[in-house]
Design a protein around this motif. Structure first.
Motif, mmCIF file in Angstrom:
data_model
loop_
_atom_site.group_PDB
_atom_site.id
_atom_site.type_symbol
_atom_site.label_atom_id
_atom_site.label_comp_id
_atom_site.label_asym_id
_atom_site.label_seq_id
_atom_site.Cartn_x
_atom_site.Cartn_y
_atom_site.Cartn_z
ATOM 1 N N ARG A 242 0.803 -1.219 0.000
ATOM 2 C CA ARG A 242 0.000 0.000 0.000
ATOM 3 C C ARG A 242 0.843 1.281 0.000
ATOM 4 N NH1 ARG A 242 -5.730 -0.482 -0.386
ATOM 5 N NH2 ARG A 242 -6.319 -2.566 0.315
ATOM 6 N N CYS A 244 1.865 3.347 2.417
ATOM 7 C CA CYS A 244 1.535 4.491 3.274
ATOM 8 C C CYS A 244 2.855 5.146 3.677
ATOM 9 C CB CYS A 244 0.766 4.025 4.512
ATOM 10 S SG CYS A 244 -0.835 3.283 4.113
ATOM 11 N N ARG A 245 2.949 6.440 3.506
ATOM 12 C CA ARG A 245 4.253 7.105 3.533
ATOM 13 C C ARG A 245 4.856 7.277 4.931
ATOM 14 N NH1 ARG A 245 1.720 10.614 -1.110
ATOM 15 N NH2 ARG A 245 2.547 9.481 -2.899
ATOM 16 N N CYS A 247 4.759 4.674 7.170
ATOM 17 C CA CYS A 247 4.841 3.328 7.738
ATOM 18 C C CYS A 247 6.150 2.629 7.393
ATOM 19 C CB CYS A 247 3.655 2.490 7.261
ATOM 20 S SG CYS A 247 3.671 0.792 7.876
ATOM 21 N N ARG A 311 -8.221 -3.255 6.871
ATOM 22 C CA ARG A 311 -8.349 -2.041 6.067
ATOM 23 C C ARG A 311 -9.811 -1.866 5.690
ATOM 24 N NH1 ARG A 311 -4.244 1.011 3.342
ATOM 25 N NH2 ARG A 311 -5.911 1.509 1.894
ATOM 26 N N GLU A 336 -6.329 6.975 9.798
ATOM 27 C CA GLU A 336 -5.070 7.699 10.015
ATOM 28 C C GLU A 336 -5.220 9.210 9.889
ATOM 29 O OE1 GLU A 336 -3.216 5.679 11.262
ATOM 30 O OE2 GLU A 336 -3.065 3.811 10.173
ATOM 31 N N ARG A 343 -5.192 12.281 3.635
ATOM 32 C CA ARG A 343 -5.023 10.865 3.270
ATOM 33 C C ARG A 343 -4.276 10.737 1.939
ATOM 34 N NH1 ARG A 343 -10.165 10.507 5.752
ATOM 35 N NH2 ARG A 343 -11.291 10.623 3.755
ATOM 36 N N ILE A 346 -0.464 11.252 2.758
ATOM 37 C CA ILE A 346 0.192 10.081 3.367
ATOM 38 C C ILE A 346 -0.011 8.803 2.547
ATOM 39 C CG2 ILE A 346 0.020 11.085 5.663
ATOM 40 C CD1 ILE A 346 -2.288 9.183 6.250
ATOM 41 N N HIS A 347 -0.733 8.927 1.422
ATOM 42 C CA HIS A 347 -0.977 7.789 0.525
ATOM 43 C C HIS A 347 -1.795 6.684 1.212
ATOM 44 C CE1 HIS A 347 0.189 4.780 -2.695
ATOM 45 N NE2 HIS A 347 -0.089 5.874 -3.393
ATOM 46 N N LYS A 348 -2.732 7.110 2.031
ATOM 47 C CA LYS A 348 -3.674 6.185 2.654
ATOM 48 C C LYS A 348 -4.909 6.175 1.771
ATOM 49 C CE LYS A 348 -5.040 3.617 6.202
ATOM 50 N NZ LYS A 348 -4.281 2.552 6.878
ATOM 51 N N ASN A 349 -4.933 5.240 0.845
ATOM 52 C CA ASN A 349 -5.943 5.274 -0.214
ATOM 53 C C ASN A 349 -7.268 4.654 0.209
ATOM 54 O OD1 ASN A 349 -4.217 6.557 -2.052
ATOM 55 N ND2 ASN A 349 -3.260 4.608 -2.584
#
Length: 549
Positions: A242, A244-245, A247, A311, A336, A343, A346-349
C-alpha cells in the motif's frame, strides 16, 4: 532471587511446545526479549528465531525476559544477576547473547538486562571471555546505529536465514578470539559488525525471506500467560504493497509475500489442540488474497480467530461474519487522517465512504463497538485537517447502532526508510494543542472515548528512531538516571550541552532540537543500510506527497 525464579518455573509449567527439540548442543545461545514475558511470548519474530536456534545442530537455546518492575527493583537492591528462563544460568555463561528488539522504548531495557547480567554495556569494553552480543528485529533493521556501540553483531533484515549462517560460522571458526570471527561474520549478507564496518563506504544488504513457507512464523510455544491468552498466532502475510508514507513496515519488508492458503490451514490445525483461538498476523489481514476462503475454513472448523489489522476498503462480509462468529465485539479501523487531502498526502488510499461502509457492515453483523486510529502532526497538516478528524468521528458516532466509539490519537514519528524520513517532527507544544482541541470537541459526543500517546514519549521515540551512534551515550546517560521522562529530559540536556547543540538552538526545547528534519543535501545516518528499494523510490514518494493539493 527466589521469587522471580519461582514465578518463571510456574510460567514454564504452563507452556505447550508444538515442536520437539533435541537436547543439548555444543554451544549456547541466550535469546533475550527486552520486555516482559507476556509481550515476548506474543512476538512471532522472537519465537521464530528461538525455533531456528533451538533446531540447529550445534547450538542449544535458552530464553530471558525483562522482569516485571517489582522484580527489577528487588534485583537492583539485592545486587543479584539475572538468570536465564529455562536453565537458570547466568548471562555470562553463554557463548552468544541475542536481543530481539521491536520498539525504541525497549532500548533502555536492553541496557538494564546487560547491566544486571554482568555484561559490560559497550562492546569495546568486553573481553574474549564475555559473550558475543547480537541485536536483531525491526528496530535493528531500519536503524541499528543508536545501539550499535553496545553490539558485536547486528542482524539486518529478516533473520531466519541469517541466524543459521551465523551459528554455522561460529561452530566452524570460533576459537575463543573474537576479532577474527567478527571479521568473517562481516562478510555475511544481512550482517553488520560495527567494529569493522563503521567506516565502510559500501552498503549492508538486508536479509530477505523469498518464500514464507520456507520458514513459517507461528506460536512454537503456546501459553495462557501472554498478551493474547491461549492464542495460537500464525503469520499469513509479510510486507505491504500500500505504500503508506509514514509506515516503516511497508518499506523495510518489501516485497510483500503471502503464505499459501493450504500451508496456513495446516499450521492452524497443528495449533488447534493447544489453543482456544487463532490470531492471524500480517500488515493488513483483509488484504490477504484468500481471506474469505480462510475465514470460511475457520468457521467450518469452529475455530475462533482474531486479526492483527484491517483495512476499511478491503473488509468483506465473510470476514466480518467470521469475526462475529468468533465473539468479536469491536472492529478496528485506521483512517489515520480525517480529510481526503491528508489521506492523499500520506498515501492512505481509503475514502470516508470506505470507513462508513465498514462501520455499517460491522453493525449489520451485530459488532456494535468501533475503534478508530488517527495520526496528528503529519507533513502539510493544517487546522482544517485536525477539524476533519473530529468531523469523521462524529459522522461515525451518528450511526444509531454504534454503541461505543473509541478513538486513539498518535503523534507522527518520522521513521528511517520511509518517504517521510526527512521530515521534522512537530514541537511538543503544537502536538499538545492539537490533542487538546480534539479531546475537547469529542467530549461532546455520546459514548466516545479518546486515548492518545504522550507527545513527550513520542519525541523520545523519534530521537531514538533517527539516532546515530552518539545516541548510545545519551541512552547511557538516561539509563544511569532512571527510565522516567524526567531522566530523558536531564540526559538530553547534558547531551546537547556536551555537543554544543544547545548553544546553536537557543530558545528551542531540548528534544525539539533533536527531532529536526534533514535537508535534502544532508547524508542520512542510516544510508549505509540497503532495504532493497529502487534508487530514488523514497524520495519520489516524498515529492508526490509535497505535490498534493
Amino acid at each position: 532471587m527466589w521469587e522471580l525464579t519461582s514465578r518463571n518455573r510456574a510460567l514454564k509449567e504452563e507452556e505447550i511446545y508444538l515442536k520437539e527439540y533435541k537436547k543439548g548442543g555444543e554451544h549456547s545461545f541466550l535469546l533475550c526479549y527486552p520486555n516482559t514475558y507476556s509481550l515476548g511470548m506474543s512476538n512471532l519474530g522472537f519465537l521464530t528465531i528461538y525455533d531456528k536456534i533451538k533446531s540447529s545442530v550445534s547450538f542449544d537455546c535458552d530464553r530471558l525476559f525483562l522482569p516485571d518492575q517489582s522484580f527489577r527493583e528487588k534485583l537492583s537492591l539485592q545486587k543479584e544477576n539475572l538468570l536465564s528462563f529455562e536453565k537458570e544460568r547466568l548471562m555470562t555463561d553463554f557463548d552468544m547473547v541475542g536481543f530481539s528488539i521491536s520498539f525504541e522504548l525497549d532500548y533502555l531495557h536492553m541496557l538494564w538486562m546487560m547491566d544486571h547480567g554482568g555484561i559490560p554495556l559497550y562492546a569495546k569494553d568486553r573481553k574474549n571471555t564475555d559473550p558475543l552480543v547480537i541485536g536483531g528485529g525491526p528496530c535493528m533493521t531500519f536503524n541499528p546505529l543508536p545501539l550499535s556501540p553496545f553490539l558485536d553483531i547486528v542482524v539486518i533484515g529478516e533473520g531466519e536465514g541469517i541466524i543459521l549462517k551465523l551459528l554455522d560460522l561460529y561452530h566452524r571458526l570460533y576459537n575463543g578470539e573474537k576479532e577474527s570471527f567478527l571479521k568473517e561474520a562481516a562478510k555475511l549478507e544481512g550482517v553488520y559488525v560495527p567494529a569493522f564496518q563503521r567506516e565502510m563506504t559500501g552498503k549492508i544488504q538486508k536479509g530477505y525471506l523469498t518464500r514464507m513457507e520456507e520458514s513459517p512464523a507461528y506460536s512454537y510455544i503456546v501459553t495462557p500467560n501472554t498478551e493474547f491468552s491461549d492464542m495460537f498466532l500464525v503469520e499469513i502475510s509479510r510486507g505491504c504493497s500500500r505504500n503508506c508514507r509514514f509506515c516503516m513496515a511497508g518499506y523495510c519488508y518489501k516485497k510483500p509475500r503471502v503464505m499459501p492458503l493450504e500451508k496456513v490451514k495446516e499450521l492452524i490445525l497443528k495449533g488447534k489442540p493447544a489453543a482456544k483461538r487463532v490470531g492471524l498476523v500480517g500488515a493488513a489481514i483483509s488484504d490477504y488474497p484468500y481471506i474469505d476462503e480462510l475465514t470460511t475454513f475457520l468457521m467450518e472448523e469452529e475455530i475462533p480467530f482474531s486479526v492483527a489489522s484491517l483495512r476499511a476498503d478491503s473488509l468483506t462480509e465473510t470476514l466480518v461474519r467470521g469475526l462475529k462468529a468468533s465473539g468479536h465485539k469491536t472492529i478496528t479501523i485506521a483512517p489515520e487522517a480525517g480529510s481526503p487531502f491528508m489521506r492523499d498526502v500520506i498515501h492512505k488510499n481509503i475514502t470516508e465512504e470506505d470507513v462508513l461502509r465498514a462501520v455499517d457492515m460491522a453493525v449489520a453483523h451485530e459488532i456494535y463497538n468501533i475503534k478508530m486510529y488517527f495520526i496528528i502532526g503529519l507533513p502539510k497538516e493544517t487546522k482544517k485537517d485536525i477539524e476533519a478528524i473530529v468531523d469523521l468521528v462524529l459522522r461515525v458516532r451518528k450511526n444509531p447502532k454504534v454503541r461505543k466509539l473509541s478513538v486513539s490519537i498518535n503523534p507522527f514519528i518520522p521513521k528511517p526508510f520511509t518517504p517521510f524520513q526527512w521530515e521534522e517532527m512537530e514541537t511538543e507544544k503544537e502536538l499538545e494543542e492539537k490533542l487538546k482541541y480534539i479531546v475537547k470537541c469529542l467530549k461532546k459526543g455520546k459514548n466516545i472515548e479518546v486515548d492518545y500517546e504522550s507527545p513527550k514519549w513520542a519525541k523520545v521515540q523519534s530521537i531514538l528512531a533517527r539516532g546515530t551512534e552518539k545516541t548510545a551515550d545519551l541512552l547511557v546517560r538516561v539509563y544511569e538516571n532512571g527510565e522516567a521522562i524526567g531522566s530523558f529530559k536531564k540526559g538530553i540536556r547534558g547531551y546537547l550541552e556536551e555537543t554544543a547543540m544547545a548553544e546553536k538552538e537557543k530558545g528551542a526545547k531540548d528534544w525539539d532540537i533533536l527531532t529536526r528534519g534533514f535537508s535534502t543535501e544532508e547524508p542520512l545516518p542510516w544510508d549505509k543500510f540497503d532495504m532493497g528499494l529502487p534508487q530514488g523510490f523514497l524520495w519520489g514518494h516524498r515529492q508526490k506527497s509535497l505535490e498534493v493539493k
